[in-house]
Every structure is written in structure tokens, then in C-alpha cells.
Scaffold this motif. Structure first.
Motif, PDB file in Angstrom:
ATOM      1  N   MET A 194     -36.638-100.964 -72.070  1.00  0.00           N
ATOM      2  CA  MET A 194     -37.100-102.200 -72.134  1.00  0.00           C
ATOM      3  C   MET A 194     -37.972-102.311 -73.546  1.00  0.00           C
ATOM      4  O   MET A 194     -39.239-102.591 -73.721  1.00  0.00           O
ATOM      5  N   ASP A 235     -32.962-101.820 -76.326  1.00  0.00           N
ATOM      6  CA  ASP A 235     -32.024-102.689 -75.615  1.00  0.00           C
ATOM      7  C   ASP A 235     -32.447-104.187 -75.861  1.00  0.00           C
ATOM      8  O   ASP A 235     -31.561-105.084 -75.194  1.00  0.00           O
ATOM      9  N   GLU A 285     -33.039 -94.693 -74.013  1.00  0.00           N
ATOM     10  CA  GLU A 285     -31.990 -94.441 -72.755  1.00  0.00           C
ATOM     11  C   GLU A 285     -30.646 -94.333 -73.061  1.00  0.00           C
ATOM     12  O   GLU A 285     -29.990 -95.174 -73.606  1.00  0.00           O
ATOM     13  N   LEU A 399     -25.481 -97.417 -78.104  1.00  0.00           N
ATOM     14  CA  LEU A 399     -25.506 -98.061 -76.680  1.00  0.00           C
ATOM     15  C   LEU A 399     -24.166 -97.022 -76.078  1.00  0.00           C
ATOM     16  O   LEU A 399     -23.250 -97.230 -76.381  1.00  0.00           O
ATOM     17  N   THR A 400     -24.585 -96.419 -74.888  1.00  0.00           N
ATOM     18  CA  THR A 400     -23.834 -95.312 -74.192  1.00  0.00           C
ATOM     19  C   THR A 400     -23.520 -95.874 -72.945  1.00  0.00           C
ATOM     20  O   THR A 400     -24.268 -96.370 -72.281  1.00  0.00           O
ATOM     21  N   ASP A 401     -22.565 -95.101 -72.238  1.00  0.00           N
ATOM     22  CA  ASP A 401     -22.473 -95.104 -70.869  1.00  0.00           C
ATOM     23  C   ASP A 401     -23.704 -94.698 -70.148  1.00  0.00           C
ATOM     24  O   ASP A 401     -24.139 -95.187 -69.308  1.00  0.00           O
ATOM     25  N   TYR A 403     -26.607 -95.369 -70.809  1.00  0.00           N
ATOM     26  CA  TYR A 403     -27.715 -96.558 -70.786  1.00  0.00           C
ATOM     27  C   TYR A 403     -27.496 -97.181 -69.596  1.00  0.00           C
ATOM     28  O   TYR A 403     -28.360 -97.846 -68.707  1.00  0.00           O
ATOM     29  N   VAL A 404     -25.930 -97.646 -69.529  1.00  0.00           N
ATOM     30  CA  VAL A 404     -25.619 -98.386 -68.550  1.00  0.00           C
ATOM     31  C   VAL A 404     -25.945 -97.663 -66.978  1.00  0.00           C
ATOM     32  O   VAL A 404     -26.528 -98.412 -66.180  1.00  0.00           O
ATOM     33  N   GLU A 405     -25.409 -96.549 -67.032  1.00  0.00           N
ATOM     34  CA  GLU A 405     -25.688 -95.767 -65.893  1.00  0.00           C
ATOM     35  C   GLU A 405     -27.318 -95.877 -65.456  1.00  0.00           C
ATOM     36  O   GLU A 405     -27.664 -95.858 -64.191  1.00  0.00           O
ATOM     37  N   ASN A 407     -29.708 -97.818 -65.979  1.00  0.00           N
ATOM     38  CA  ASN A 407     -30.218 -99.051 -65.969  1.00  0.00           C
ATOM     39  C   ASN A 407     -29.626 -99.807 -64.819  1.00  0.00           C
ATOM     40  O   ASN A 407     -30.160-100.708 -64.232  1.00  0.00           O
ATOM     41  N   ALA A 408     -28.330 -99.334 -64.388  1.00  0.00           N
ATOM     42  CA  ALA A 408     -27.821-100.060 -63.294  1.00  0.00           C
ATOM     43  C   ALA A 408     -28.523 -99.818 -61.850  1.00  0.00           C
ATOM     44  O   ALA A 408     -28.606-100.204 -60.808  1.00  0.00           O
ATOM     45  N   HIS A 409     -29.017 -98.690 -61.889  1.00  0.00           N
ATOM     46  CA  HIS A 409     -29.547 -97.989 -60.615  1.00  0.00           C
ATOM     47  C   HIS A 409     -31.226 -97.377 -60.689  1.00  0.00           C
ATOM     48  O   HIS A 409     -31.274 -96.558 -60.254  1.00  0.00           O
ATOM     49  N   TYR A 410     -31.614 -98.243 -61.596  1.00  0.00           N
ATOM     50  CA  TYR A 410     -33.215 -97.623 -61.985  1.00  0.00           C
ATOM     51  C   TYR A 410     -34.160 -97.650 -60.868  1.00  0.00           C
ATOM     52  O   TYR A 410     -34.887 -96.808 -60.593  1.00  0.00           O
ATOM     53  N   ARG A 411     -34.212 -98.781 -59.891  1.00  0.00           N
ATOM     54  CA  ARG A 411     -35.020 -98.730 -58.682  1.00  0.00           C
ATOM     55  C   ARG A 411     -34.584 -98.137 -57.542  1.00  0.00           C
ATOM     56  O   ARG A 411     -35.404 -97.607 -56.693  1.00  0.00           O
TER      57      ARG A 411
ATOM     58  N   LEU B 316     -31.223-105.379 -69.393  1.00  0.00           N
ATOM     59  CA  LEU B 316     -31.806-104.916 -68.146  1.00  0.00           C
ATOM     60  C   LEU B 316     -31.173-105.877 -67.023  1.00  0.00           C
ATOM     61  O   LEU B 316     -31.155-105.215 -66.088  1.00  0.00           O
ATOM     62  N   THR B 319     -27.520-104.942 -66.647  1.00  0.00           N
ATOM     63  CA  THR B 319     -27.266-103.784 -65.937  1.00  0.00           C
ATOM     64  C   THR B 319     -27.567-103.637 -64.460  1.00  0.00           C
ATOM     65  O   THR B 319     -26.822-103.232 -63.536  1.00  0.00           O
ATOM     66  N   VAL B 404     -18.949-100.682 -72.773  1.00  0.00           N
ATOM     67  CA  VAL B 404     -19.358 -99.597 -73.733  1.00  0.00           C
ATOM     68  C   VAL B 404     -17.689 -98.917 -74.251  1.00  0.00           C
ATOM     69  O   VAL B 404     -17.545 -98.678 -75.351  1.00  0.00           O
TER      70      VAL B 404
END
Lengths: 412, 412
Positions: A194, A235, A285, A399-401, A403-405, A407-411, B316, B319, B404
């Protein structure tokens, strides 16, 4: 994270490892209050004496409760302490969030014997969940007890406790030789996700033992943040909780007096903030590379900055850097989307020491060499517009895999 | 790609599968000219008679050579044909690029017996590499021969040949019942990466057999593009090559005459363009979900559109959609970064049929239910600002490992 070295020292500004307790008269510590897991998650920073105080805050319409509260302290201009928690942003938490932020401020004031208005509050982490106030209260109680009981404190622990998905602490300090003697400036910061201007979506805390007036402090902090945290993009997302806070407690008894002092102090602070911004970008990230962009030959600094930011923000530039692909067309295309139009036939683009595009013509046959050079930790693009003399920098990451990993599952 | 159904038909506008040769008097075909590999890479679209012509073009300061050339044709207002190649954007190719685009235009004109000014050119693909003109010339020769020899043509092959990293063709058609009879509008488009307003970073070609004046056609195309391609974001990057072109050849002998006709024709074209925009978003590079955003209760349509676009652009949010995480805080934070400030305490946010945040308070305890619903191909967020009556939509997709992967190694 990607390694970032300290800025080179100059005769009157010397950088060294250190943190917010490097200047005289500051205390800080961090601990685990169990807000989410076993990592450190609460920090307290205290100035031994009343300090001149300045702050800059997110421009997002959605501002977390602690942002509103710390902004009020900034307007009043004096501050003694800040209580900081990670893991939970206390943002979009409705009326309860405001109540909780006020309770944190009031408890710190009570336990340290301060006025409520002498205490700032900062939070970072997940949006939209209520703070676990029982644990927060216990954390404040412990931190305040350590301070009252004369514990040595631990600036590194404080720097650790403010992190979210950061992989390393972000601290540094510098000593500035003013006309009346030496003053020290210390910093701790957190970034990671963020992260995007305006108010580059992070928490940063600066301390100094210089004697400096509120107006001058505000001006120095504004310049420093404008050239540093406002030039970082991880991002493109802007946080609800960003703030940069700064205390000047005068404990060195050395004043920022002359115009020369003011320029030198502002320069030291700016270089420290730029270092913080680069640390944040390098620890974005999932980042594998620090991406530095310099736009020169612009007709205004604002235009150079806008273009530099567009380049570090571009998902296509960021993925190309990740892939080790010297795809300079994406850099020029990103610069072309914003600000003053430029003439592609006149511009030149460099990556590290290599020219990629000179005065409107592609440099050919060097792709393999360029690509091989992209395993360095820092990739710098320099775009010269051949329009004027202004220059600006911006900082980001690939921007890499990863970052996606993240933020896809942050919570969850 | 994510499945997208045709818009519902209305009594006077009927959608059906079809493409740019659905209207009377158009011919199109595509073939492989070996520009990169064995896939189709060149297309020719011809109107049998002189057609009224309109276009909209990228606002990027870096414009590919064919963009400049086709813009000149648009200004002149009549056009018979367009030659299109994929695999190579002919952008940032210096003086040679301009020369090559002009050569393509001149060859088509010569082989079809047209004026040079009757031919538009469009290119898409990698930036910064010279076109392999021998192969381009051979491709034009073959396509023109097929047209001259009375081949039936193949709109599907043309739609295939304009794709880059798209995984499916993007075509549709509709029939509009005007006061004087029925007219047909056809479309083919390509998107996939470097997709962001303004001029939503894609190629789109519209044909119609209606009789319509240049000024009216320009106005209809402007409205349609504003509500559709200008509202798509795949990665926030704006292309150097975007264009939307439209031909009206009058072959139906039915005119857009009355104000009612004009409104109906504009509505049919807009719905077709919105369908094209949704197809592009759903086939965004690496996309697993189509992301639709509706911002309502805004004080102006421009503000609603700006906020809707900020949400679909947010890395964000994207993702979180990929991860099946109903992270509504990110949606509100993204909306807060742009346009007219709003009061978080008044807004409400819905995802598909679920309220997530109502009048400033989080809806709690439903996360598992919400998350389970996020395996649908389309995820819609509706944000109501409670400020006014204006509404706008935007379209995007999730950000995945696939994006990515595709962009880290696009050129190599």
C-alpha cells in the motif's frame, strides 16, 4: 530485502547506523502485545523534554482514526510521545475506532504524566477490524512502566515493532555539523505494501536534538518528504494511515540558526528521508530489485517528478525488471502518459551505465549484455527529456510472483 | 478467458454473435505473414463503398507511427480500408517506423485502387523493434489479392489476427431498429496488456451499414468509448498504439435521422463497446476474474468514473479478488485517493448481492460466506457515496501470478 547502502558522507553531514534514539534525549522500546502473533507489535517513543513537533499525513479521504488525532497534535506544535501499533490499522472502524485511538492517547498521557495533547498515535496493519483493546492496554502499560522505571530502551526493538509485511527494520541516523556544533537526526520507518504517493503510504518517525522553531521544522520536513516518501511507489495503492512525524527536543543545545544551518539541516534530513524511501522501495512486498528512476532535462521539477513516478509505478516496467528484460519501450510509454508532452525523437534513456535509446533512436544489438546486467540488486533508469534543466528521482521495486502471493492472502 | 455473456437484448436493440462483417458491405480477412510465429498476424478490413470514418486515439505522448497516420485519415473523415498487424507495435522505431507505416498504407491503396488517404493503419505488439517489412509486404499482397479475387473473407480470422497475448477473439454485433428500418453494428477488438484509460489501450474496430453524418458518428463513438474502453484497466499502463476506429458505409440505406434514432444508435454502439470493454477486462493478462465496479450516489459522473477507475486499478483490490479475500477496506481506500472527498461514515459497499459496509459500519461475521462466493467468474463491487445521484462503471480483472509471468518474459 534488496541491500541498500547508506548515502555517502559529506564533509558536514555524516551518516551512520542508528535509529530514533541516536539523538540525545529520546527513549524508545518495542514489545509483543499479542495483537496477532508472537512478533513485536507495539512501540513507544518518548522525548525526555517537551519537543517541537511536525507531521505530514495521508491525503486519502479515508483516514484512520489515529491519523486525525495525530494531525491535531501537529497543529498544536508540541509533543512528547507517540504510541504505535502494527498488525491493525484502526482504519474504517467507525465510531469505535475513534474511541479506541483516544483511549490509547489518554492512557499514555496518564501513565507518563503528560497532557493528552502531548501524545500522538500511529497504527498500521489490516483495515476494518476493531483493535483488541485489552491487549493494547496491557502493551501500553508495560511500555510505560519500562520508561518510568528507567529501562535503557531499545530503538531497534521499536523499529521492529512497527513493521507489517516488511522483512527488515528501516533505520538510520546522521550527524550534521551546524555553525554552533553538531546535531543528530535519527529515523525509523516501515513500508512494504500500500505504498504510493501522495504521502508515500508508510510510517516514518524522525527525531533530532537540534533546537529549531516549529515553522522551520515544518518546512524541512515538507521538503524532505516531498523528495523521498512522496517519490516511492510499491503498488500504486495509497494507505489510509500514512504519516511522517518529527520531534526536535533541543537536547544538543545547538540551534539551527543561520540560513546556511537551515540549508544543511534540511539537506541532512532530506538525505536521511531519501535513504528511508529507498529502504522502503527495496523492501517492497515481494521485491527482488530496487528500481531507481531519474528524469532529467525536464521543463519543471514537478513534471520530472510526475514522469519518474509514472515509470516506477508502471506494472509493465516492474515486471520487465523482474524478468531481467531491458524493455525500454515500456519505460518511455509510461513517461508518455503524464505531464508535459515530450518529443520522443529528442529523448535519451539509460539503464545503469548503458544507453538504450539515444536522441530518438533505439540502440541495437546490446540486449544480451543489458539483460545480463539486470541481476544487480539496483536497476536505475535515467530518462533525459532534452526540454529543460530540471531533475527528479523516484524509487520503486519490481513486481513479482511474491507480491501477488502476499497480497492475495494477506488477511487469511 | 473468463466467460462474458452478451448484453440482454431490448425491444429495439438485439445483440448477436457476429463481427465486423455482420453489417452489409464490409469484407475482412486475416492470415499468418510470419511476423513472429505461426499464428495469424495480419488483417485487412475493407468497406465496399466509401465510408464515413471516425477514430479516437491514444493520448500518450509516445504515439506509434500508425497512430499518427490513422489520425490524419480520421480528420479527413472518409476511409475505405484498414491494414492491421499484431506482434509488432511499430512504436518508438524512429524515422524508419514512420516510413514503414506509410509504405503499408501506400501498398494497400495501390493494390486496392484507392487513394492513400483512404487507408488507415493499425499495429500492436512489441515496442521498439523495426517491422519485418518483407513479410509485411507479402502479407498485404496476399490479403489484397483475396479481396480482389472475390474471396468470401473471414471476419473471425481478422479478429484472430489482431490479437497479441489475448486468449480469445473479441467480437459481437447488434441490430438496431431505427425509424426507417434496421441497421447493424459490428465490432472486433483486442486488449490483454498495457490496458488503461485514457483511450483504453487497445484496438477496436466498429463497422455499421447505417447512413450517418461524420459529426454524428464522431459524437456517438466518443460517448461509446468514454463509457467503455476508457473505463477498462488491466494494469494501469497506457499503450502507445491505442485506437478505436469506426466506419459507416450506408449500405443498409437506412439513416440515423431523428433525435430518437440518434439516441438509439448511440445506445446500441455504447452497449456494444461496453461489451467489448468487458471482454478485454475478462481476458486481461493472467485474469481469473472479471472485476466490475459501480460507483453510485456521486455528485458528478466524472467523479464516479474516477473513483470506479481507481478501484479497478488498485493492485491491492486486484490481488484480494485473486485470493478470494473480501477485503473491502482496500476498495474504500482506493476510492479515497481520488476526486471529491467523501465521508466514510455515510458510504455503503456491496460485493455481488452482499452488503460489506453499510453507512459507515463494517458488516461483521460474514467473511466465510463472502469468500465462498468469490469463485464466480465476475466479481462486482458497488460503492454508494450518498452524496448525489450520479453513477459510473469501470471494468478490470484480478492480478495474478499469471500476469507477472506473462510480462516478466514478454519479449524473450
Amino acid at each position: 530485502m534488496v541491500p541498500v547502502s547508506l548515502p555517502p558522507s559529506s564533509p558536514r553531514i555524516e551518516f551512520h547506523p542508528g535509529d530514533v534514539i541516536a539523538p540525545k534525549g529520546f527513549w524508545a522500546d518495542g514489545l509483543n502485545a499479542g495483537l496477532r502473533d508472537q512478533s513485536l507489535d507495539m512501540a513507544l517513543l518518548v522525548s525526555q523534554e517537551s519537543a517541537t513537533f511536525s507531521g505530514m499525513f495521508t491525503t486519502n479521504a479515508v483516514r484512520a482514526a489515529p491519523v486525525e488525532l495525530s494531525r491535531a497534535v501537529h497543529q498544536q506544535g508540541l509533543c512528547r510521545a507517540v504510541i504505535i501499533n502494527s498488525k491493525n490499522a484502526n482504519a474504517l472502524t467507525g465510531a469505535l475506532g475513534t474511541q479506541d485511538a483516544q483511549a490509547m492517547q489518554a492512557q499514555v498521557a496518564r501513565e507518563l504524566g503528560l497532557d493528552v495533547g502531548d501524545v500522538a498515535v500511529a497504527s498500521t496493519g489490516v483495515i476494518g477490524w476493531p483493535l483488541p483493546m485489552d491487549r493494547v492496554r496491557a502493551g501500553i502499560f508495560q511500555l510505560a512502566a519500562r520508561f518510568r522505571e528507567g529501562d535503557a530502551g531499545d530503538g531497534g526493538a521499536a523499529a521492529q515493532a512497527i513493521l507489517t509485511t516488511d522483512t527488515a527494520t528501516k533505520t538510520a541516523a546522521c550527524t550534521v555539523a551546524l555553525s554552533g556544533g553538531a546535531v543528530t537526526i535519527g529515523m525509523m520507518a516501515k513500508g512494504s505494501g500500500m505504498i504510493h504517493p501522495q504521502m508515500a503510504t508508510m510510517l516514518a518517525f524522525f527525531t533530532t536534538d537540534a533546537v529549531i522553531a516549529k515553522g522551520a521544522l515544518d518546512a524541512c520536513l515538507h521538503t524532505a518528504v516531498e523528495r523521498s516518501f512522496h517519490r516511492v511507489s510499491v503498488d500504486g495503492d495509497q494507505s489510509t494511515n500514512d504519516m511522517a512525524l518529527m520531534w526536535a527536543n533541543g537536547a544538543s543545545c545547538v540551534a539551527v540558526e543561520t540560513a546556511d544551518d537551515m540549508a544543511l539541516f534540511a539537506r541532512g534530513l532530506t538525505e536521511l528521508a531519501v535513504h528511508g524511501a529507498r529502504l522502503i522501495a527495496a523492501d517492497g512486498e515481494g521485491a527482488n530489485h530496487l528500481l531507481s528512476v531519474c528524469v532529467s532535462g525536464a521543463s519543471s521539477e514537478a513534471d520530472a517528478a510526475q514522469k519518474a513516478r509514472a515509470i516506477v509505478r508502471s506494472a509493465l516496467v516492474k515486471t520487465a525488471v523482474y524478468g531481467g528484460d531491458p524493455n525500454w519501450g515500456r519505460v518511455l510509454a509510461a513517461a508518455g502518459t503524464v505531464g508535459v508532452a515530450f518529443v520522443p525523437e529528442r529523448v535519451s534513456l539509460f539503464m545503469n551505465e548503458f544507453p538504450l535509446y539515444l536522441h530518438g533512436e533505439p540502440v541495437v544489438g546490446q540486449d544480451a549484455l543489458w539483460s545480463a546486467s539486470m541481476d544487480r540488486p539496483e536497476i536505475e533508469f535515467r530518462l533525459d527529456l532534452a526540454q529543460g534543466r530540471e531533475v527528479a528521482y523516484a524509487y520503486g521495486c519490481d513486481l513479482t510472483d511474491g507480491y501477488v502471493e502476499i497480497n492475495a492472502h494477506y488477511r487469511t
